[in-house]
Motif scaffolding. Structure first.
Motif, mmCIF file in Angstrom:
data_model
loop_
_atom_site.group_PDB
_atom_site.id
_atom_site.type_symbol
_atom_site.label_atom_id
_atom_site.label_comp_id
_atom_site.label_asym_id
_atom_site.label_seq_id
_atom_site.Cartn_x
_atom_site.Cartn_y
_atom_site.Cartn_z
ATOM 1 N N GLU A 77 0.819 -1.206 0.000
ATOM 2 C CA GLU A 77 0.000 0.000 0.000
ATOM 3 C C GLU A 77 0.859 1.266 0.000
ATOM 4 O O GLU A 77 0.535 2.261 -0.664
ATOM 5 C CB GLU A 77 -0.941 0.016 1.208
ATOM 6 C CG GLU A 77 -2.054 -1.020 1.160
ATOM 7 C CD GLU A 77 -1.563 -2.446 1.388
ATOM 8 O OE1 GLU A 77 -0.462 -2.611 1.974
ATOM 9 O OE2 GLU A 77 -2.242 -3.387 0.975
ATOM 10 N N LYS A 78 1.961 1.253 0.746
ATOM 11 C CA LYS A 78 2.844 2.416 0.807
ATOM 12 C C LYS A 78 3.764 2.509 -0.407
ATOM 13 O O LYS A 78 4.036 3.606 -0.900
ATOM 14 C CB LYS A 78 3.706 2.348 2.070
ATOM 15 C CG LYS A 78 2.979 2.607 3.374
ATOM 16 C CD LYS A 78 3.972 2.587 4.533
ATOM 17 C CE LYS A 78 3.313 2.889 5.857
ATOM 18 N NZ LYS A 78 4.306 2.876 6.964
ATOM 19 N N ALA A 79 4.233 1.362 -0.880
ATOM 20 C CA ALA A 79 5.327 1.366 -1.850
ATOM 21 C C ALA A 79 4.879 1.434 -3.302
ATOM 22 O O ALA A 79 5.636 1.889 -4.158
ATOM 23 C CB ALA A 79 6.201 0.132 -1.657
ATOM 24 N N VAL A 80 3.662 0.997 -3.591
ATOM 25 C CA VAL A 80 3.259 0.846 -4.990
ATOM 26 C C VAL A 80 2.225 1.901 -5.379
ATOM 27 O O VAL A 80 1.179 2.027 -4.740
ATOM 28 C CB VAL A 80 2.695 -0.561 -5.259
ATOM 29 C CG1 VAL A 80 2.268 -0.687 -6.723
ATOM 30 C CG2 VAL A 80 3.732 -1.620 -4.917
ATOM 31 N N THR A 81 2.529 2.639 -6.436
ATOM 32 C CA THR A 81 1.595 3.584 -7.050
ATOM 33 C C THR A 81 1.162 3.013 -8.390
ATOM 34 O O THR A 81 2.000 2.647 -9.216
ATOM 35 C CB THR A 81 2.263 4.952 -7.276
ATOM 36 O OG1 THR A 81 2.687 5.485 -6.022
ATOM 37 C CG2 THR A 81 1.307 5.927 -7.940
ATOM 38 N N THR A 82 -0.139 2.898 -8.613
ATOM 39 C CA THR A 82 -0.638 2.303 -9.847
ATOM 40 C C THR A 82 -1.436 3.322 -10.659
ATOM 41 O O THR A 82 -1.922 4.314 -10.123
ATOM 42 C CB THR A 82 -1.539 1.089 -9.567
ATOM 43 O OG1 THR A 82 -2.674 1.501 -8.781
ATOM 44 C CG2 THR A 82 -0.780 0.008 -8.821
ATOM 45 N N PHE A 83 -1.524 3.041 -11.946
ATOM 46 C CA PHE A 83 -2.407 3.832 -12.804
ATOM 47 C C PHE A 83 -3.189 2.890 -13.719
ATOM 48 O O PHE A 83 -2.834 1.717 -13.870
ATOM 49 C CB PHE A 83 -1.627 4.872 -13.615
ATOM 50 C CG PHE A 83 -0.625 4.311 -14.593
ATOM 51 C CD1 PHE A 83 -0.980 4.061 -15.913
ATOM 52 C CD2 PHE A 83 0.684 4.055 -14.204
ATOM 53 C CE1 PHE A 83 -0.062 3.546 -16.815
ATOM 54 C CE2 PHE A 83 1.612 3.555 -15.098
ATOM 55 C CZ PHE A 83 1.244 3.296 -16.408
ATOM 56 N N MET A 84 -4.240 3.403 -14.325
ATOM 57 C CA MET A 84 -5.154 2.586 -15.113
ATOM 58 C C MET A 84 -4.695 2.484 -16.569
ATOM 59 O O MET A 84 -4.100 3.417 -17.111
ATOM 60 C CB MET A 84 -6.555 3.184 -15.056
ATOM 61 C CG MET A 84 -7.177 3.175 -13.676
ATOM 62 S SD MET A 84 -7.630 1.510 -13.138
ATOM 63 C CE MET A 84 -9.094 1.244 -14.147
ATOM 64 N N PRO A 85 -4.981 1.356 -17.217
ATOM 65 C CA PRO A 85 -4.659 1.223 -18.636
ATOM 66 C C PRO A 85 -5.648 1.986 -19.510
ATOM 67 O O PRO A 85 -6.692 2.432 -19.047
ATOM 68 C CB PRO A 85 -4.795 -0.284 -18.869
ATOM 69 C CG PRO A 85 -5.819 -0.726 -17.880
ATOM 70 C CD PRO A 85 -5.591 0.138 -16.665
ATOM 71 N N VAL A 86 -5.292 2.117 -20.777
ATOM 72 C CA VAL A 86 -6.166 2.710 -21.788
ATOM 73 C C VAL A 86 -6.492 1.623 -22.805
ATOM 74 O O VAL A 86 -5.584 0.943 -23.309
ATOM 75 C CB VAL A 86 -5.482 3.893 -22.495
ATOM 76 C CG1 VAL A 86 -6.359 4.416 -23.636
ATOM 77 C CG2 VAL A 86 -5.173 5.001 -21.499
ATOM 78 N N LEU A 87 -7.764 1.440 -23.111
ATOM 79 C CA LEU A 87 -8.152 0.431 -24.092
ATOM 80 C C LEU A 87 -7.946 0.985 -25.493
ATOM 81 O O LEU A 87 -8.484 2.033 -25.850
ATOM 82 C CB LEU A 87 -9.603 0.022 -23.894
ATOM 83 C CG LEU A 87 -10.053 -1.177 -24.740
ATOM 84 C CD1 LEU A 87 -9.429 -2.472 -24.195
ATOM 85 C CD2 LEU A 87 -11.566 -1.293 -24.771
#
Length: 226
Positions: A196-206
């Motif tokens: 939770e602290k270490a990982v930043t995620t973003f969403m894909p684009v279709l």
């Protein structure tokens, strides 16, 4: 670890596993969402009682597992009428995917869709149809990564869609984190200890036939089209 011990702050891009959570922050395009994006599109496009196959990545990899979970939730759970004929580990390798798909074409009379955990495997599946003289027009092929090859295949009609993990988004988030760290708004040394602290995620684009040309043109501008 030696770099961190020396006081050097680092950001890891496009990779994160449990061992790294205590060492440095990471940026990822959400692997589940990559699988879910194409699975959701397949659920919208496939006819009733469709028959599908999955080409998965290497067994045991968090990348493969996340994308496969996305396939499950986005397609199989959402469409109980759909039958999964078979799924195979093709290791993200085009030639392996081609061989696995060739086997399927000998076994099954018809496959409505093949969901692939990478574009390289999607291209391999497409080439299998050509090599076996099988009409691909009745089969929807989906991939992940949004590579040049996927854009080309979408534009020529042999591939339905791909989930893009945008390389420019990795860079944007990383530079934003660095800027915030320099400004004292965050401390990257403290962004460790748990996922939770270490990982930043973003969403894909279709990517599909509405935006594949735009992405292809971007690659061409970067000199990535031969």
């Amino acid at each position: 670890q030696r770099a961190v011990d020396a006081g050097i702050k680092m950001i890891q891009i496009n990779y994160a596993e449990e061992w790294s959570y205590d060492i440095l922050p990471s940026i990822l395009c959400d692997e589940f969402e990559l699988g879910y994006a194409i699975a959701e599109r397949a659920a919208e496009e496939l006819p009733e009682n469709a028959q599908v196959c999955f080409l998965n990545g290497p067994a045991g990899s968090y990348v493969s597992e996340g994308r496969r979970e996305g396939f499950q939730v986005g397609l199989l759970d959402a469409r109980p009428d759909i039958t999964l004929l078979d799924e195979q580990d093709a290791g993200f390798v085009k030639d392996t995917a081609m061989n696995k798909t060739s086997d399927w074409l000998q076994i099954y009379d018809h496959i409505d869709a093949i969901l692939c955990a990478s574009d390289s495997m999607a291209v391999g599946a497409i080439e299998a149809y050509s090599a076996n003289n099988v009409d691909i027009s009745g089969t929807l092929i989906y991939g992940i990564d949004g590579l040049t090859e996927a854009c080309t295949a979408i534009l020529d009609g042999t591939m339905s869609a791909s989930a893009l993990q945008d390389a420019t988004e990795f860079s944007r988030i990383a530079l934003e984190m660095i800027t915030q760290d320099i400004a004292g708004e965050i401390n990257m040394f403290e962004m460790v200890g748990s996922e939770e602290k270490a990982v930043t995620t973003f969403m894909p684009v279709l990517l599909d036939d509405t935006n594949a040309q735009e992405q292809y043109d971007f690659y061409a501008e970067q000199g990535m089209v031969q």
